[in-house]
Design a protein around this motif. Structure first.
Motif, PDB file in Angstrom:
ATOM      1  N   VAL A 207     -18.833  -6.929 -13.852  1.00  0.00           N
ATOM      2  CA  VAL A 207     -18.544  -6.950 -12.421  1.00  0.00           C
ATOM      3  C   VAL A 207     -17.087  -6.575 -12.197  1.00  0.00           C
ATOM      4  N   GLY A 208     -16.862  -5.440 -11.536  1.00  0.00           N
ATOM      5  CA  GLY A 208     -15.495  -5.028 -11.218  1.00  0.00           C
ATOM      6  C   GLY A 208     -14.781  -4.394 -12.394  1.00  0.00           C
ATOM      7  N   ILE A 209     -13.488  -4.227 -12.225  1.00  0.00           N
ATOM      8  CA  ILE A 209     -12.644  -3.582 -13.221  1.00  0.00           C
ATOM      9  C   ILE A 209     -11.532  -4.530 -13.644  1.00  0.00           C
ATOM     10  N   GLN A 210     -10.904  -4.236 -14.770  1.00  0.00           N
ATOM     11  CA  GLN A 210      -9.734  -4.996 -15.189  1.00  0.00           C
ATOM     12  C   GLN A 210      -8.499  -4.419 -14.504  1.00  0.00           C
ATOM     13  N   HIS A 211      -7.702  -5.280 -13.957  1.00  0.00           N
ATOM     14  CA  HIS A 211      -6.537  -4.849 -13.188  1.00  0.00           C
ATOM     15  C   HIS A 211      -5.314  -4.735 -14.102  1.00  0.00           C
ATOM     16  N   ASN A 212      -5.198  -3.594 -14.736  1.00  0.00           N
ATOM     17  CA  ASN A 212      -4.040  -3.286 -15.563  1.00  0.00           C
ATOM     18  C   ASN A 212      -3.709  -1.809 -15.411  1.00  0.00           C
ATOM     19  N   ILE A 213      -2.654  -1.380 -16.051  1.00  0.00           N
ATOM     20  CA  ILE A 213      -2.160  -0.020 -15.878  1.00  0.00           C
ATOM     21  C   ILE A 213      -3.125   1.018 -16.424  1.00  0.00           C
ATOM     22  N   ASP A 214      -4.058   0.613 -17.276  1.00  0.00           N
ATOM     23  CA  ASP A 214      -5.030   1.555 -17.833  1.00  0.00           C
ATOM     24  C   ASP A 214      -6.184   1.852 -16.880  1.00  0.00           C
ATOM     25  N   SER A 215      -6.296   1.098 -15.806  1.00  0.00           N
ATOM     26  CA  SER A 215      -7.334   1.336 -14.814  1.00  0.00           C
ATOM     27  C   SER A 215      -6.939   2.518 -13.934  1.00  0.00           C
ATOM     28  N   ASP A 216      -7.843   3.483 -13.755  1.00  0.00           N
ATOM     29  CA  ASP A 216      -7.558   4.641 -12.908  1.00  0.00           C
ATOM     30  C   ASP A 216      -7.285   4.222 -11.472  1.00  0.00           C
ATOM     31  N   ASP A 217      -8.050   3.256 -10.972  1.00  0.00           N
ATOM     32  CA  ASP A 217      -7.852   2.795  -9.601  1.00  0.00           C
ATOM     33  C   ASP A 217      -6.471   2.178  -9.419  1.00  0.00           C
ATOM     34  N   GLU A 218      -6.087   1.349 -10.372  1.00  0.00           N
ATOM     35  CA  GLU A 218      -4.788   0.701 -10.262  1.00  0.00           C
ATOM     36  C   GLU A 218      -3.646   1.696 -10.473  1.00  0.00           C
ATOM     37  N   ALA A 219      -3.849   2.652 -11.379  1.00  0.00           N
ATOM     38  CA  ALA A 219      -2.830   3.688 -11.586  1.00  0.00           C
ATOM     39  C   ALA A 219      -2.621   4.496 -10.306  1.00  0.00           C
ATOM     40  N   LEU A 220      -3.709   4.803  -9.597  1.00  0.00           N
ATOM     41  CA  LEU A 220      -3.600   5.530  -8.336  1.00  0.00           C
ATOM     42  C   LEU A 220      -2.850   4.702  -7.305  1.00  0.00           C
ATOM     43  N   ARG A 221      -3.179   3.424  -7.205  1.00  0.00           N
ATOM     44  CA  ARG A 221      -2.496   2.558  -6.236  1.00  0.00           C
ATOM     45  C   ARG A 221      -0.994   2.514  -6.507  1.00  0.00           C
ATOM     46  N   LEU A 222      -0.622   2.362  -7.774  1.00  0.00           N
ATOM     47  CA  LEU A 222       0.794   2.281  -8.125  1.00  0.00           C
ATOM     48  C   LEU A 222       1.509   3.602  -7.871  1.00  0.00           C
ATOM     49  N   SER A 223       0.841   4.700  -8.152  1.00  0.00           N
ATOM     50  CA  SER A 223       1.479   6.005  -7.936  1.00  0.00           C
ATOM     51  C   SER A 223       1.703   6.258  -6.452  1.00  0.00           C
ATOM     52  N   LEU A 224       0.779   5.815  -5.597  1.00  0.00           N
ATOM     53  CA  LEU A 224       0.958   5.979  -4.160  1.00  0.00           C
ATOM     54  C   LEU A 224       2.070   5.090  -3.617  1.00  0.00           C
ATOM     55  N   LEU A 225       2.424   4.064  -4.361  1.00  0.00           N
ATOM     56  CA  LEU A 225       3.573   3.239  -3.986  1.00  0.00           C
ATOM     57  C   LEU A 225       4.896   3.865  -4.405  1.00  0.00           C
ATOM     58  N   GLY A 226       4.826   4.943  -5.198  1.00  0.00           N
ATOM     59  CA  GLY A 226       6.035   5.644  -5.610  1.00  0.00           C
ATOM     60  C   GLY A 226       6.449   5.412  -7.043  1.00  0.00           C
ATOM     61  N   LEU A 227       5.616   4.787  -7.839  1.00  0.00           N
ATOM     62  CA  LEU A 227       5.960   4.505  -9.227  1.00  0.00           C
ATOM     63  C   LEU A 227       5.501   5.626 -10.150  1.00  0.00           C
ATOM     64  N   ASP A 228       6.224   5.807 -11.235  1.00  0.00           N
ATOM     65  CA  ASP A 228       5.880   6.789 -12.252  1.00  0.00           C
ATOM     66  C   ASP A 228       4.900   6.132 -13.223  1.00  0.00           C
ATOM     67  N   VAL A 229       3.623   6.440 -13.088  1.00  0.00           N
ATOM     68  CA  VAL A 229       2.599   5.789 -13.895  1.00  0.00           C
ATOM     69  C   VAL A 229       2.754   6.129 -15.365  1.00  0.00           C
ATOM     70  N   ARG A 242      -2.444  -7.073 -11.148  1.00  0.00           N
ATOM     71  CA  ARG A 242      -2.838  -8.080 -10.164  1.00  0.00           C
ATOM     72  C   ARG A 242      -2.900  -9.442 -10.850  1.00  0.00           C
ATOM     73  N   CYS A 243      -2.385 -10.441 -10.194  1.00  0.00           N
ATOM     74  CA  CYS A 243      -2.444 -11.809 -10.706  1.00  0.00           C
ATOM     75  C   CYS A 243      -1.959 -12.740  -9.616  1.00  0.00           C
ATOM     76  N   ILE A 244      -2.108 -14.021  -9.850  1.00  0.00           N
ATOM     77  CA  ILE A 244      -1.543 -15.051  -8.984  1.00  0.00           C
ATOM     78  C   ILE A 244      -0.259 -15.530  -9.640  1.00  0.00           C
ATOM     79  N   GLY A 245       0.829 -15.535  -8.890  1.00  0.00           N
ATOM     80  CA  GLY A 245       2.110 -15.948  -9.449  1.00  0.00           C
ATOM     81  C   GLY A 245       2.976 -14.776  -9.862  1.00  0.00           C
ATOM     82  N   ASN A 246       3.791 -14.975 -10.917  1.00  0.00           N
ATOM     83  CA  ASN A 246       4.777 -13.979 -11.350  1.00  0.00           C
ATOM     84  C   ASN A 246       5.790 -13.733 -10.233  1.00  0.00           C
ATOM     85  N   TYR A 247       6.531 -14.763  -9.921  1.00  0.00           N
ATOM     86  CA  TYR A 247       7.455 -14.770  -8.789  1.00  0.00           C
ATOM     87  C   TYR A 247       8.423 -13.599  -8.832  1.00  0.00           C
ATOM     88  N   ALA A 248       9.094 -13.401  -9.956  1.00  0.00           N
ATOM     89  CA  ALA A 248      10.131 -12.369 -10.026  1.00  0.00           C
ATOM     90  C   ALA A 248       9.556 -10.976  -9.833  1.00  0.00           C
TER      91      ALA A 248
END
Length: 455
Positions: A207-229, A242-248
């Protein structure tokens, strides 16, 4: 009041606390929240291997996983929180989610969209309250000292000063209410739906995908934010997107060189939500939730590309016995532990096994559906691994034919089948809006251009 806890799980893995602790910040109290006996939970601690092949459990280590299995009337909440940088975030999430979801928020009548809104808001509220608690308990200024701060570049052996604002957790969740099943997750913890097809074959669906940099969906989201994937993948500063927490990494992401170009916080807690899937009296199957430690451990020792189906096979094998669901979950983990230790002894180049947690909820599958077989039949999409259980097509065929098939298994696929919102609509489910919302970016004046990652 206390949670009523007829538990078969070590207390370290539960969100049990006294009434004072379990009151949320809005003053709501815990009333009539019970441990759900319909699910089984297994857990193991971290393990270290010695050079001579011996291994020992880290009894004095920090247990970062938390699991909850609660119910109020006909609303059931099952979740695993896989913490990192300590157990602060996972413990907080395990305490707060029941307050956000089981105190009337999901009482009927309620439709699928309303359920998804309640669950999505719960993720946001839990993180907001977690950050508030960190700010209240820490002394300002809140320094972003940590493994990804400007003072500790990747690849250098800098000493990391413990950060009171550190800590985060993934979350994978299954909610069964009003005859429907919903899934929500953020991070790399995994939910798998297993159901009996009309021909008696068990199908396992991730069910669903893993939310890490290797996910195509997440890589697209990050690139649209202006990051160099490409740079993110090379330097590997982000284990999770994606996660809960990681304040910094959320509140102070602009202090990190590699994240500074982002027009918005790149690390989010927005969950991916799928459902609801009707579960009626004729349904035959089960679901299971597993921590990233279980996924990683099985992959390390087996090299399998079909981890989800392998775990489903082991669960199905154990369901042939008279064991309780708790014992079934624990037996699966013990098998993984044994295989992992054997792989190390055979020369595998890992030196530890991660903490593992497994939760199983059965929906109508019994021993009459599961029979030992020789030779082993196939399971799921026939991806090349044997099964130790045969799901008898004769006993349940008439009932199974009444079910709506969730998705058809692609027998030619070499990767685990995944339930995703775009696929569900074609199979008769209500359409779910995409979980990545880029609407905010339309009004943002950015100075970066989209380029092909291969250029």
């Amino acid at each position: 009041m206390r949670f009523r806890t007829e538990l078969l799980v070590p207390p370290m893995h539960t969100a049990v606390a006294d009434g004072r602790q379990m009151r949320d910040m809005d003053g709501r109290s815990v009333i009539d929240i019970k441990w759900s006996e319909e699910a089984g939970v297994g857990c193991t601690r971290k393990c270290l291997y010695r050079g001579d092949g011996a291994h020992f459990t880290m009894e004095d280590g920090v247990d970062e996983d938390r699991v909850i299995s609660y119910r109020v009337n006909d609303i059931h909440l099952y979740s695993i929180f896989d913490g990192h940088d300590g157990s602060k975030a996972s413990q907080f999430a395990a305490q707060q989610f029941p307050l956000e979801l089981l105190l009337g928020q999901l009482e009927g009548p309620i439709d699928d969209e309303e359920v998804r809104n309640v669950v999505s808001n719960a993720f946001l509220m839990v993180e907001e309250k977690f950050f508030d608690s960190l700010e209240e308990s820490a002394s300002p200024p809140y320094n972003a000292t940590g493994p990804f701060s400007p003072k500790t570049r990747p690849g250098k052996n800098d000493t990391v000063v413990p950060n009171p604002m550190a800590g985060g957790t993934t979350a994978v969740m299954a909610i069964y209410c009003h005859g429907k099943l919903y899934f929500a997750h953020c991070g790399d913890t995994v939910a798998v739906l297993c159901y009996l097809k009309p021909n008696g074959e068990l199908t396992a669906r991730t069910v669903g995908i893993q939310h890490n940099i290797d996910s195509d969906d997440e890589a697209l989201r990050l690139s649209l934010l202006g990051l160099d994937v490409n740079e993110l993948k090379q330097r590997q500063p982000l284990k999770l997107t994606r996660c809960i927490g990681n304040y910094a990494l959320k509140k102070q992401y602009q202090t990190f060189d590699i994240l500074r170009p982002a027009v918005n916080s790149p690390i989010i807690c927005d969950p991916e939500i799928i459902g609801g899937l009707p579960i009626n009296a004729n349904y035959r199957g089960f679901i299971y939730l597993m921590s990233s430690g279980l996924y990683k451990s099985w992959y390390e020792c087996s090299g399998s590309e079909n981890v989800e189906e392998d775990i489903a096979k082991m669960i199905a094998t154990q369901l042939c016995s008279d064991k309780s669901l708790h014992d079934v979950a624990q037996a699966v983990l013990e098998e993984v532990c044994s295989r992992h230790a054997a792989a190390y002894a055979a020369g595998k180049d890992f030196f530890r096994r991660e903490e593992m947690t497994l939760l199983i909820r059965n929906f109508g599958l019994d021993r009459s559906d599961v029979q030992p077989s020789t030779p082993p039949p196939r399971i799921a999409s026939d991806l090349g691994f044997p099964s130790a259980a045969l799901f008898n097509p004769g006993l349940r065929r008439s009932a199974s034919e009444q079910l709506t098939e969730t998705v058809e298994t692609d027998a030619d696929s070499l990767s685990p089948p995944i339930l995703r919102p775009a696929e569900l609509d074609a199979e008769g489910f209500e359409y779910i809006d995409p979980y990545v919302d880029f609407a905010e970016l339309a009004s943002v004046d950015t100075d970066f251009e989209w380029t092909d990652s291969d250029e």
